[in-house]
Design a protein around this motif. Structure first.
Motif, PDB file in Angstrom:
ATOM      1  N   GLU A 164     138.439  19.185 -32.981  1.00  0.00           N
ATOM      2  CA  GLU A 164     139.319  18.220 -32.540  1.00  0.00           C
ATOM      3  C   GLU A 164     137.370  17.083 -33.058  1.00  0.00           C
ATOM      4  O   GLU A 164     137.596  15.908 -32.583  1.00  0.00           O
ATOM      5  CB  GLU A 164     139.219  17.696 -31.769  1.00  0.00           C
ATOM      6  CG  GLU A 164     140.920  18.634 -31.620  1.00  0.00           C
ATOM      7  CD  GLU A 164     141.823  18.556 -30.108  1.00  0.00           C
ATOM      8  OE1 GLU A 164     140.933  17.369 -29.308  1.00  0.00           O
ATOM      9  OE2 GLU A 164     142.575  19.508 -29.976  1.00  0.00           O
ATOM     10  N   HIS A 165     136.266  17.814 -32.296  1.00  0.00           N
ATOM     11  CA  HIS A 165     134.902  16.188 -32.070  1.00  0.00           C
ATOM     12  C   HIS A 165     133.862  16.884 -33.128  1.00  0.00           C
ATOM     13  O   HIS A 165     133.145  15.811 -33.332  1.00  0.00           O
ATOM     14  CB  HIS A 165     134.515  16.679 -30.347  1.00  0.00           C
ATOM     15  CG  HIS A 165     135.699  16.401 -29.858  1.00  0.00           C
ATOM     16  ND1 HIS A 165     135.987  14.987 -29.847  1.00  0.00           N
ATOM     17  CD2 HIS A 165     136.676  16.938 -29.149  1.00  0.00           C
ATOM     18  CE1 HIS A 165     137.097  14.646 -28.787  1.00  0.00           C
ATOM     19  NE2 HIS A 165     137.471  16.233 -28.022  1.00  0.00           N
ATOM     20  N   LEU A 166     133.851  17.880 -33.548  1.00  0.00           N
ATOM     21  CA  LEU A 166     132.718  18.478 -34.737  1.00  0.00           C
ATOM     22  C   LEU A 166     133.296  18.665 -35.798  1.00  0.00           C
ATOM     23  O   LEU A 166     132.760  19.185 -36.691  1.00  0.00           O
ATOM     24  CB  LEU A 166     131.798  19.869 -34.127  1.00  0.00           C
ATOM     25  CG  LEU A 166     131.255  19.412 -32.410  1.00  0.00           C
ATOM     26  CD1 LEU A 166     130.681  20.758 -33.030  1.00  0.00           C
ATOM     27  CD2 LEU A 166     129.786  18.575 -33.124  1.00  0.00           C
ATOM     28  N   THR A 167     134.530  18.012 -36.154  1.00  0.00           N
ATOM     29  CA  THR A 167     135.001  18.034 -37.874  1.00  0.00           C
ATOM     30  C   THR A 167     135.151  17.361 -38.577  1.00  0.00           C
ATOM     31  O   THR A 167     135.113  16.074 -38.551  1.00  0.00           O
ATOM     32  CB  THR A 167     136.171  19.209 -37.980  1.00  0.00           C
ATOM     33  OG1 THR A 167     135.891  19.871 -36.829  1.00  0.00           O
ATOM     34  CG2 THR A 167     136.557  19.367 -39.757  1.00  0.00           C
ATOM     35  N   ASN A 168     133.816  16.920 -40.183  1.00  0.00           N
ATOM     36  CA  ASN A 168     134.303  15.706 -40.387  1.00  0.00           C
ATOM     37  C   ASN A 168     135.168  16.099 -41.166  1.00  0.00           C
ATOM     38  O   ASN A 168     135.961  17.066 -41.109  1.00  0.00           O
ATOM     39  CB  ASN A 168     132.904  16.043 -41.413  1.00  0.00           C
ATOM     40  CG  ASN A 168     131.756  15.844 -41.072  1.00  0.00           C
ATOM     41  OD1 ASN A 168     131.793  14.590 -40.224  1.00  0.00           O
ATOM     42  ND2 ASN A 168     130.247  16.345 -41.082  1.00  0.00           N
ATOM     43  N   ASP A 169     135.970  15.036 -41.989  1.00  0.00           N
ATOM     44  CA  ASP A 169     137.026  14.398 -43.123  1.00  0.00           C
ATOM     45  C   ASP A 169     137.152  15.413 -44.314  1.00  0.00           C
ATOM     46  O   ASP A 169     138.188  16.025 -44.505  1.00  0.00           O
ATOM     47  CB  ASP A 169     137.351  12.720 -43.365  1.00  0.00           C
ATOM     48  CG  ASP A 169     137.471  12.095 -42.494  1.00  0.00           C
ATOM     49  OD1 ASP A 169     137.725  12.221 -41.291  1.00  0.00           O
ATOM     50  OD2 ASP A 169     137.236  10.811 -42.337  1.00  0.00           O
ATOM     51  N   ASP A 170     136.534  15.599 -44.886  1.00  0.00           N
ATOM     52  CA  ASP A 170     135.774  17.027 -45.537  1.00  0.00           C
ATOM     53  C   ASP A 170     135.927  18.411 -45.474  1.00  0.00           C
ATOM     54  O   ASP A 170     135.911  19.483 -46.126  1.00  0.00           O
ATOM     55  CB  ASP A 170     134.589  16.371 -46.980  1.00  0.00           C
ATOM     56  CG  ASP A 170     132.747  17.522 -46.060  1.00  0.00           C
ATOM     57  OD1 ASP A 170     133.514  17.089 -44.431  1.00  0.00           O
ATOM     58  OD2 ASP A 170     132.423  16.901 -46.646  1.00  0.00           O
ATOM     59  N   GLU A 174     138.517  14.770 -22.245  1.00  0.00           N
ATOM     60  CA  GLU A 174     138.755  15.321 -23.452  1.00  0.00           C
ATOM     61  C   GLU A 174     138.038  15.821 -24.761  1.00  0.00           C
ATOM     62  O   GLU A 174     138.064  16.201 -25.674  1.00  0.00           O
ATOM     63  CB  GLU A 174     138.291  13.594 -23.718  1.00  0.00           C
ATOM     64  CG  GLU A 174     138.152  13.127 -25.473  1.00  0.00           C
ATOM     65  CD  GLU A 174     137.154  11.733 -25.136  1.00  0.00           C
ATOM     66  OE1 GLU A 174     137.311  11.154 -26.605  1.00  0.00           O
ATOM     67  OE2 GLU A 174     136.576  10.853 -24.540  1.00  0.00           O
ATOM     68  N   PHE A 175     137.142  16.254 -23.741  1.00  0.00           N
ATOM     69  CA  PHE A 175     135.620  17.269 -24.174  1.00  0.00           C
ATOM     70  C   PHE A 175     136.207  18.807 -24.246  1.00  0.00           C
ATOM     71  O   PHE A 175     135.304  19.158 -24.204  1.00  0.00           O
ATOM     72  CB  PHE A 175     134.600  16.731 -24.060  1.00  0.00           C
ATOM     73  CG  PHE A 175     134.066  15.152 -24.604  1.00  0.00           C
ATOM     74  CD1 PHE A 175     134.497  14.878 -25.679  1.00  0.00           C
ATOM     75  CD2 PHE A 175     133.820  14.916 -23.730  1.00  0.00           C
ATOM     76  CE1 PHE A 175     134.158  13.649 -26.363  1.00  0.00           C
ATOM     77  CE2 PHE A 175     133.069  13.134 -24.156  1.00  0.00           C
ATOM     78  CZ  PHE A 175     133.436  12.754 -25.399  1.00  0.00           C
ATOM     79  N   TYR A 176     137.099  19.201 -23.463  1.00  0.00           N
ATOM     80  CA  TYR A 176     137.909  20.033 -23.104  1.00  0.00           C
ATOM     81  C   TYR A 176     136.798  21.482 -24.232  1.00  0.00           C
ATOM     82  O   TYR A 176     137.873  21.011 -25.137  1.00  0.00           O
ATOM     83  CB  TYR A 176     138.926  20.019 -22.837  1.00  0.00           C
ATOM     84  CG  TYR A 176     140.250  21.780 -23.026  1.00  0.00           C
ATOM     85  CD1 TYR A 176     139.517  22.620 -21.706  1.00  0.00           C
ATOM     86  CD2 TYR A 176     140.832  22.596 -23.528  1.00  0.00           C
ATOM     87  CE1 TYR A 176     139.732  23.602 -21.977  1.00  0.00           C
ATOM     88  CE2 TYR A 176     141.367  23.559 -23.309  1.00  0.00           C
ATOM     89  CZ  TYR A 176     141.127  24.389 -22.128  1.00  0.00           C
ATOM     90  OH  TYR A 176     141.863  25.688 -21.827  1.00  0.00           O
ATOM     91  N   GLY A 177     136.448  22.237 -23.821  1.00  0.00           N
ATOM     92  CA  GLY A 177     136.150  23.657 -24.121  1.00  0.00           C
ATOM     93  C   GLY A 177     134.657  23.265 -25.116  1.00  0.00           C
ATOM     94  O   GLY A 177     134.172  23.958 -26.022  1.00  0.00           O
ATOM     95  N   GLY A 178     133.530  22.294 -25.050  1.00  0.00           N
ATOM     96  CA  GLY A 178     132.849  21.857 -25.105  1.00  0.00           C
ATOM     97  C   GLY A 178     131.708  22.444 -24.748  1.00  0.00           C
ATOM     98  O   GLY A 178     131.428  21.943 -23.024  1.00  0.00           O
ATOM     99  N   TYR A 179     130.467  22.679 -25.471  1.00  0.00           N
ATOM    100  CA  TYR A 179     128.963  22.452 -24.382  1.00  0.00           C
ATOM    101  C   TYR A 179     128.822  21.166 -24.749  1.00  0.00           C
ATOM    102  O   TYR A 179     127.588  20.232 -25.014  1.00  0.00           O
ATOM    103  CB  TYR A 179     128.305  23.378 -24.909  1.00  0.00           C
ATOM    104  CG  TYR A 179     128.956  25.023 -24.355  1.00  0.00           C
ATOM    105  CD1 TYR A 179     127.969  25.427 -23.261  1.00  0.00           C
ATOM    106  CD2 TYR A 179     129.574  25.889 -25.503  1.00  0.00           C
ATOM    107  CE1 TYR A 179     129.087  26.661 -22.818  1.00  0.00           C
ATOM    108  CE2 TYR A 179     130.792  26.462 -25.481  1.00  0.00           C
ATOM    109  CZ  TYR A 179     130.027  27.348 -23.600  1.00  0.00           C
ATOM    110  OH  TYR A 179     130.397  28.373 -23.150  1.00  0.00           O
TER     111      TYR A 179
END
Length: 350
Positions: free
Chosen positions: A24-30, A315-320
């Motif tokens: 959800e938060h670290l993936t680009n469109d490609d 919103e950032f559930y699961g993130g460090y």
């Protein structure tokens, strides 16, 4: 959780919060992975920022897909690899981000990791095309980065020159073993890599940072980064070599303080920073798993996840995520995810 190890159908694998966060938060469109969550640019060509992507991230994501048994995620990242700055097995260390500046160098550690993931995936799912891709990477390493019977850090494609040193944390002997198994390197090179790792000297219990081929000398740093030390320890453990001095230091430090710091003074062994690193804990967990030190692995995990956002409503559930900066680095999320999946697969976590 034995089902995870014995099936290629990832629907049986527990979905981990870290995987959700990365998607959800670290993936680009490609479908490449961002280096940072927060948008940023860098004028330094040797630094990756923001939406730029790293071959390091790609390799870790591929290893995670194999560990999880997620054939779809792995296949998706093989397509990412093919669309990346990839030429006959040579892989740029960073790409994307709208930055058209030519990246002329690769990184040995990342290429070995990607080859390792491809070989493991081929074995797991019987896909010969993965072997072909891994062999291409292996051939590039052999042709461009093999010097004096050893491997070196990078090959500069623009200037057609290889480095003359080896960062010791880069030396992934298990990947080289797989390359020999698939006849991409000879037995002599595999033995030399194993021998170098096996006979590494230590100073005050710490491994050297690098090896200079020209002078045949080891280089030590006064400021010891535990990530470098643990990569060496992990790569040794993967091929059956223990690191008793480093391991004793880590266990004593953890027993005394209940945590590990990111950097230490090489002489005094006192911490030089006040921060903890999820990547340090991850690598310690993976090493503990190889050494079958499961109690320590669980203790390290419990400390690591204190840095993770575990509230499902966040919103950032699961993130460090560093909430003071509202940012995080892909490395600090991929390695913990890989370590956590390993613990579930081996039954250390239920």
């Amino acid at each position: 959780m034995k089902t995870e190890q014995n099936t290629s159908n990832s629907q049986f694998a527990r979905l981990l919060p870290g995987e959700l966060f990365i998607k959800e938060h670290l993936t680009n469109d490609d479908l490449t992975l961002k280096t940072n969550m927060k948008p940023a640019t860098s004028n330094d060509p040797n630094v990756a920022k923001g939406t730029e992507t790293l071959s390091e991230s790609l390799g870790l994501w591929m290893l995670y897909a194999v560990e999880k048994g997620d054939q779809v995620l792995f296949a998706q990242n093989v397509e990412v690899l093919k669309a990346y700055d990839y030429q006959d097995g040579w892989i740029a260390w960073k790409a994307g981000g709208g930055n058209e500046t030519l990246v002329a160098t690769n990184a040995l550690v990342d290429d070995l990791r990607i080859a390792e993931a491809l070989y493991m995936a081929a074995e797991k799912w019987g896909d010969e095309t993965y072997i072909q891709l891994a062999n291409e990477v292996g051939q590039s390493i052999l042709e461009n980065q093999s010097r004096e019977g050893l491997l070196v850090d990078f090959y500069d494609r623009q200037n057609k020159v290889a480095s003359d040193y080896l960062t010791l944390s880069y030396l992934n002997a298990s990947a080289v073993q797989l390359m020999e198994k698939h006849q991409q390197v000879n037995k002599e090179l595999n033995n030399q890599v194993h021998s170098l790792l096996n006979t590494l000297p230590t100073k005050n219990g710490f491994f050297p940072f690098s090896y200079q081929l020209g002078s045949k000398e080891y280089v030590y740093h006064q400021e010891v980064n535990l990530i470098d030390q643990l990569y060496i320890g992990y790569h040794r453990a993967q091929v059956g070599i223990s690191s008793p001095e480093l391991w004793a230091f880590l266990k004593e430090e953890f027993a005394r303080n209940g945590l590990l710091y990111g950097r230490y003074d090489a002489s005094t062994k006192k911490p030089l920073v006040s921060y903890e690193s999820p990547a340090v804990y991850s690598l310690a967990i993976l090493t503990a798993s190889e050494l079958k030190d499961y109690t320590f692995a669980r203790d390290l995990y419990e400390r690591m996840v204190r840095q993770q956002i575990r509230r499902p409503e966040s919103e950032f559930y699961g993130g460090y995520v560093d909430m003071s900066q509202m940012d995080t680095h892909s490395f600090d999320n991929l390695l913990p995810l890989l370590a956590e999946r390993r613990l579930f697969n081996e039954g250390t976590l239920q």
